[in-house]
Design a protein around this motif. Structure first.
Motif, PDB file in Angstrom:
ATOM      1  N   LYS A  83      11.350  47.133  50.648  1.00  0.00           N
ATOM      2  CA  LYS A  83      10.932  46.271  49.537  1.00  0.00           C
ATOM      3  C   LYS A  83      12.108  45.602  48.808  1.00  0.00           C
ATOM      4  N   ALA A  84      13.311  46.147  48.969  1.00  0.00           N
ATOM      5  CA  ALA A  84      14.424  45.702  48.116  1.00  0.00           C
ATOM      6  C   ALA A  84      15.040  44.382  48.571  1.00  0.00           C
ATOM      7  N   ASP A  85      15.478  43.566  47.604  1.00  0.00           N
ATOM      8  CA  ASP A  85      16.312  42.431  47.996  1.00  0.00           C
ATOM      9  C   ASP A  85      17.793  42.740  47.764  1.00  0.00           C
ATOM     10  N   MET A  86      18.060  43.817  47.058  1.00  0.00           N
ATOM     11  CA  MET A  86      19.451  44.252  46.854  1.00  0.00           C
ATOM     12  C   MET A  86      19.496  45.766  47.026  1.00  0.00           C
ATOM     13  N   LYS A 126      18.982  40.607  52.928  1.00  0.00           N
ATOM     14  CA  LYS A 126      19.301  41.549  51.842  1.00  0.00           C
ATOM     15  C   LYS A 126      20.780  41.489  51.453  1.00  0.00           C
ATOM     16  N   ILE A 127      21.003  41.815  50.195  1.00  0.00           N
ATOM     17  CA  ILE A 127      22.393  41.977  49.740  1.00  0.00           C
ATOM     18  C   ILE A 127      22.677  43.478  49.730  1.00  0.00           C
ATOM     19  N   ILE A 128      23.720  43.871  50.432  1.00  0.00           N
ATOM     20  CA  ILE A 128      24.076  45.297  50.521  1.00  0.00           C
ATOM     21  C   ILE A 128      25.325  45.519  49.668  1.00  0.00           C
ATOM     22  N   ILE A 194      27.475  37.158  45.261  1.00  0.00           N
ATOM     23  CA  ILE A 194      28.291  37.621  44.126  1.00  0.00           C
ATOM     24  C   ILE A 194      27.619  37.208  42.820  1.00  0.00           C
ATOM     25  N   GLN A 195      27.139  35.979  42.788  1.00  0.00           N
ATOM     26  CA  GLN A 195      26.477  35.450  41.597  1.00  0.00           C
ATOM     27  C   GLN A 195      25.233  36.289  41.242  1.00  0.00           C
ATOM     28  N   SER A 196      24.456  36.657  42.263  1.00  0.00           N
ATOM     29  CA  SER A 196      23.233  37.440  42.022  1.00  0.00           C
ATOM     30  C   SER A 196      23.563  38.780  41.367  1.00  0.00           C
ATOM     31  N   LEU A 197      24.616  39.427  41.861  1.00  0.00           N
ATOM     32  CA  LEU A 197      24.984  40.723  41.281  1.00  0.00           C
ATOM     33  C   LEU A 197      25.593  40.521  39.894  1.00  0.00           C
ATOM     34  N   SER A 198      26.414  39.485  39.775  1.00  0.00           N
ATOM     35  CA  SER A 198      27.049  39.213  38.483  1.00  0.00           C
ATOM     36  C   SER A 198      25.992  38.977  37.402  1.00  0.00           C
ATOM     37  N   GLU A 199      24.926  38.274  37.754  1.00  0.00           N
ATOM     38  CA  GLU A 199      23.870  37.967  36.763  1.00  0.00           C
ATOM     39  C   GLU A 199      23.211  39.235  36.227  1.00  0.00           C
ATOM     40  N   ILE A 200      23.155  40.261  37.072  1.00  0.00           N
ATOM     41  CA  ILE A 200      22.581  41.531  36.595  1.00  0.00           C
ATOM     42  C   ILE A 200      23.480  42.117  35.504  1.00  0.00           C
TER      43      ILE A 200
END
Ligand code: NAD
Ligand code: UDX
Length: 479
Positions: A83-86, A126-128, A194-200
């Protein structure tokens, strides 16, 4: 990509607190922490938050707030991956205990298992994220495993090492000095991940504290940070012995050094030796990596930090034996503290384990009191060393649940963890019930020595002069 579903593999000291904070700060993201250890997951799900498997100040409140809202703990690893995207990989990476690299290299079998499991389950991109501390260039191995499944799924691999320290994990996560994200900075997809993780993180961490680098710099920075921190402790511990011989006081020396803004005041607390699951493991790993590139001088330089730390633990125990008239055989010795530092129930590589083992070899009768560590944990730490039979460990070491009982009729007390409560004990009462001379060995420089002396104790502290420094007696300078 806007992240909606996070999975974290590994519900340990890092996975649990880290995901609890992400879930608290991002109520719109579903966060599922999975683990193969059923007991651990059951404890994370326990209604009584006092029973969480990780003790960290402030953690139970955060778990209470987010659990069952958007924070879930489960043993269903496959479903969470699907289910995860990250996906954060936060499994253990201990020192190898077998084969090539035994005693030095990081054991990456759990990391590889995770990668293979992701590869076999994933049906969409997915982002791992490497959250575990890993040898530099591990991301290349992960990529090899993930990219060779032939199912067309695209992965972005990021390195996002965790810098939290146990005992202050929640504060460190809420207010980190920096968040480090390493990724494929040369491609559009890499930058987007990187942007996706940074936004979290940006939900609560100021953007200027989020640092982006290439993957290898990020992986290596984590090992380097731990090596630098541990090196400071070994450096001040090296000076502690010189202080004891010369009349200098290590506390005063550390203060004088720390006021130099180039040096800084943190991590200059001399002690019985550093412990914890990270410092030794990560330095050994760094030494192994350096050696594998033929960089022997680099390897030797860092190995010395471990050699010094082992020496400090041995030196502390030997000093106890010498002071107790060269024998501890049959003598009751009380150890206050078993955790590797205060405010945690973690005992991995705690100095207390090695001091106890050393004293048991000399036939001491040991009693341990620690406010947070379970009895079975203490025995399992000792059994792991295989120095003697399990029965012998249980025969010669007892665990008390009351500090005053623990200290009654003792020949000596050693303070091995800096638990705050130790400072506030009724030390007069403890003195009255001890054998005389009443020795206290303070491995943390925690107690008030002057008060102890007034009561009648014979206290010994790490890095304090062996004789009256003010009298100008003692050895002349070495020539
Ligand atoms: P831990 O042993 O507490 O937790 C790891 C968990 O991963 C265990 O519960 C284990 O059962 C689980 N696990 C292992 N393989 C699995 C698999 N294939 N599927 C599902 N679960 C699996 O370890 P930790 O202290 O949380 O450390 C994790 C990583 O973070 C290590 O690489 C460590 O070096 C790093 N780290 C630790 C700290 C710290 O303070 N403890 C701080 C920073 C970084
Ligand atoms: C460490 C790093 O600090 C953290 O950034 C990383 O993510 C994980 O490893 P941790 O091992 O949890 O954290 O605790 P830390 O506060 O670093 O202490 C490690 C050991 O060094 C403890 O045994 C502590 O008592 C000892 N120590 C620390 C000293 O003896 N003197 C000091 O001045 C500081």
């Amino acid at each position: 990509m806007k992240i909606k579903n996070i999975c974290c593999i590994g519900a340990g000291y890092v996975g649990g607190p880290t995901m609890a904070v992400i879930a608290q700060k991002c109520p719109d993201i579903r966060v599922t922490v999975v683990d193969i250890n059923e007991n651990r997951i059951a404890a994370w799900n326990d209604e009584n938050v006092e029973k969480l498997p990780v003790y960290e100040p402030g953690l139970s409140d955060i778990v209470k707030e987010a659990r069952e809202r958007n924070l879930f703990f489960s043993t269903d690893v496959d479903s969470a991956i699907d289910k995860a995207d990250m996906i954060f990989i936060s499994v253990n990476t201990p020192t190898k205990t077998y084969g090539i690299g035994k005693g030095m290299a990081a054991d990456l079998k759990w990391i590889e298992l995770c990668a293979r499991q992701i590869a076999s389950i994933a049906k969409d991109d997915k982002i791992i994220i490497e959250k575990s501390t890993l040898p530099v260039r591990t991301a290349a191995a992960l990529r090899d495993i993930l990219d060779n499944t032939g199912n067309g799924v695209k992965y972005q691999i990021l390195s996002n090492p965790e810098f939290l320290a146990e005992g202050t994990a929640v504060q460190d996560l809420l207010n980190p000095d920096r968040v480090l994200i390493g990724g494929d900075i040369d491609t559009e997809d890499g930058l987007q991940a990187i942007q996706s993780l940074s936004e979290i993180y940006e939900r609560w961490v100021p953007k200027e504290r989020i640092l982006t680098t290439n993957v290898w710099s990020s992986e290596l920075s984590k090992l380097t940070a731990n090596a630098f921190l541990a090196q400071r402790v070994s450096s001040i511990n090296a000076m502690s012995e010189l202080c004891e011989k010369t009349g200098a006081d290590v506390h005063e020396v550390a203060q004088a050094l720390g006021m130099d803004s180039r040096i800084g005041s943190k991590f200059l607390q001399s002690s019985v030796g550093f412990g914890g699951s990270c410092f030794q493991k990560d330095i050994l790993n760094l030494v192994y990596i350096a050696k594998s590139f033929g960089l022997n001088e680099v390897a030797d330089y860092w190995e010395q930090v471990i050699i010094m730390n082992d020496y400090q633990k041995r030196r502390f125990a030997n000093n106890m034996i010498q002071t107790l008239f060269n024998t501890v055989s049959g003598k009751k010795i009380t150890l206050l503290g078993w955790a590797f530092k205060k405010d945690t129930n973690d005992t991995r590589e705690s100095a207390a384990i090695y001091v106890a083992d050393h004293l048991l070899n000399e036939e001491a009768e040991i009693v341990v009191y620690d406010p947070k560590v379970e009895t079975e944990q203490i025995y399992s730490d000792l059994d792991y060393l295989k120095s003697r039979s399990k029965e012998a460990n249980r025969q010669s070491l007892k665990v008390a649940n009351n500090p005053y009982e623990a200290c009654k009729d003792a020949h000596a007390i050693a303070v091995l963890t800096e638990w705050e409560e130790f400072k506030h004990y009724d030390w007069e009462k403890i003195y009255d019930n001890m054998l005389k001379p009443a020795f206290v060995f303070d491995g943390r420089n925690l107690l008030n020595m002057e008060e102890l002396i007034k009561i009648g104790f014979v206290p010994k502290s790490v890095g304090k002069p062996e004789y009256d420094a003010k009298s100008f007696s003692g050895p002349a300078i070495a020539s």
